[in-house]
Design a protein around this motif. Structure first.
Motif: not given
Length: 405
Positions: A127-140
């Motif tokens: 597993i690699s990673s990128s932890y900065a919360p730069t994306g869009k999250v929409t609860p469904v």
């Protein structure tokens, strides 16, 4: 192929440190080969596949992996010893080995269903990673819709999955939680754009996600990791999984730089024994100022490693005994981690300043170490002011709340 080992360490006993000691020996045996490949890796902008495969063959990636899925769940000090040895041989290989290796520890904190998805069919998945919360999250219902771009995912070309950071917001738009989201390759693409001064072979490219569904069980809250109360601890009761995320993650970023500084030191000393300074008609080994630089650099590197290793050992001791880890130790670990990075950079600079003009020629090992250690210093985990401020506030009796503690 792997299935969960029923009853493996169900009493919460320690992992397989005897097996891990053999891994350390195997990594040391492999290090000269990694050193020989370092130039080619840098030229290609990628750590060779055979290097990653051979590291896997030593058992390195199993050091922090749960015993329930074929891992060793070992003393983390042995993991960092390996990382230092790898980075001493090749900075880029050490860097990606460290970050890919620690992700097996973090996956051990996720819900059991997520661990089975990753390791149930292939217990060697990475597993690699990128932890900065730069994306869009929409609860469904049942999870989240997820999209965006994340930078600096080191070793992503050698990984089957990725950890990505994301913020969950309340109705008023304010963040209420920060989570790590786990996605399989196929739900994301790699955009190759890593072109830097140092650590050139880490392949720390961008990750792009176009509106995919991530189920709830493939997320982990930083609130839980900070509280040391994660769902995976019920499946993986070994002491390793009772350690703070911030302490392990930041040590994962600092240790390769100490290894790089060690590599620069060893190379400088070897070259200096034979080097002749034409301007002064003198062997450099006879120069007392070179002696002083060697002493200062060696002491700085030793201090960096001794503090890192001591703090990890103390943290692990608390976990082994099932005792509460005091905030004072968590703060000290962060303090010494950033100072270890600072010392590694300063030591390498001391040596390069006295290494002569040839050391700056393209392809010279010393200047590659110098470029690598300065590039690694730029990682957010190595920001000294943030960590040192936290420590100072704690010493003065203030309550310190920070996700990187």
């Amino acid at each position: 192929m792997s299935t969960v080992t029923e009853g493996a360490h169900r009493d919460g006993g320690a992992g397989d440190d005897a097996g891990a000691a053999k891994v350390v020996d195997a990594v040391r045996d492999l290090a000269p080969v990694l050193r020989e490949r370092a130039d080619a890796a840098e030229s290609a902008g990628r750590v060779p596949d055979e290097s990653v495969a051979e590291l896997a063959g030593t058992g390195f990636f199993r050091l922090l992996q749960p015993t329930a899925f074929g891992g060793l769940a070992a003393d983390p000090g042995l993991f960092y010893t390996c990382v230092k040895e790898i980075a001493r041989a090749c900075g880029s290989t050490g860097w990606i080995a460290s970050v890919l290796g620690v992700h097996n520890w973090q996956l051990g904190l996720f819900p059991e269903e997520a661990q089975r998805e990753v390791w149930g069919g292939d217990d060697g998945a990475r597993i690699s990673s990128s932890y900065a919360p730069t994306g869009k999250v929409t609860p469904v219902e049942g999870g989240f819709r997820f999209s965006g771009r994340w930078s600096f995912s080191s070793g992503c070309e050698h990984a089957d999955w990725v950890f990505l950071g994301g913020l969950i917001k309340g109705e008023d738009g304010a963040p209420v939680d920060s989570r790590t989201f786990l996605l399989p390759y196929g739900d994301y693409r790699i955009e190759k754009n890593w072109d830097t001064l140092g650590l050139r072979a880490t392949g720390s490219h961008d990750i792009v996600v176009d509106d995919v569904f991530v189920p709830e069980h493939r997320t982990l809250s930083f609130l839980d990791t900070s509280a040391l109360d994660c769902p995976g601890q019920r499946l993986n009761p070994e002491p390793l999984y009772r350690l703070p995320f911030a302490a392990l993650f930041t040590s994962t970023i600092a240790t390769p730089l100490v290894g790089i500084a060690e590599g620069a030191y060893a190379t400088y000393v070897a070259v200096t024994r034979e080097r002749f300074r034409v301007s002064y008609g003198q062997k450099v080994k006879e120069d007392p100022f070179a002696h002083v630089r060697i002493a200062r650099a060696g002491s700085a590197i030793d201090a960096a490693w001794l503090q890192l290793a001591h703090n990890i050992a103390e943290l692990y001791g608390y976990a082994m005994r099932g005792e509460h880890i005091p905030d004072e130790l968590r703060l000290r670990t962060r303090r010494d981690q950033v100072l270890a990075t600072e010392r590694a950079v300063e030591a390498t600079d001391l040596l390069v300043e006295n290494a002569g003009g040839n050391a700056m020629r393209t392809g010279h090992v010393v200047q590659r170490y110098w470029r690598d250690v300065h590039t690694g210093r730029g990682h957010v985990a190595n920001d000294p002011e943030r960590a040192l401020t936290m420590f100072g506030r704690g010493e003065l009796g203030d309550e310190v709340r920070d996700p990187m503690l």
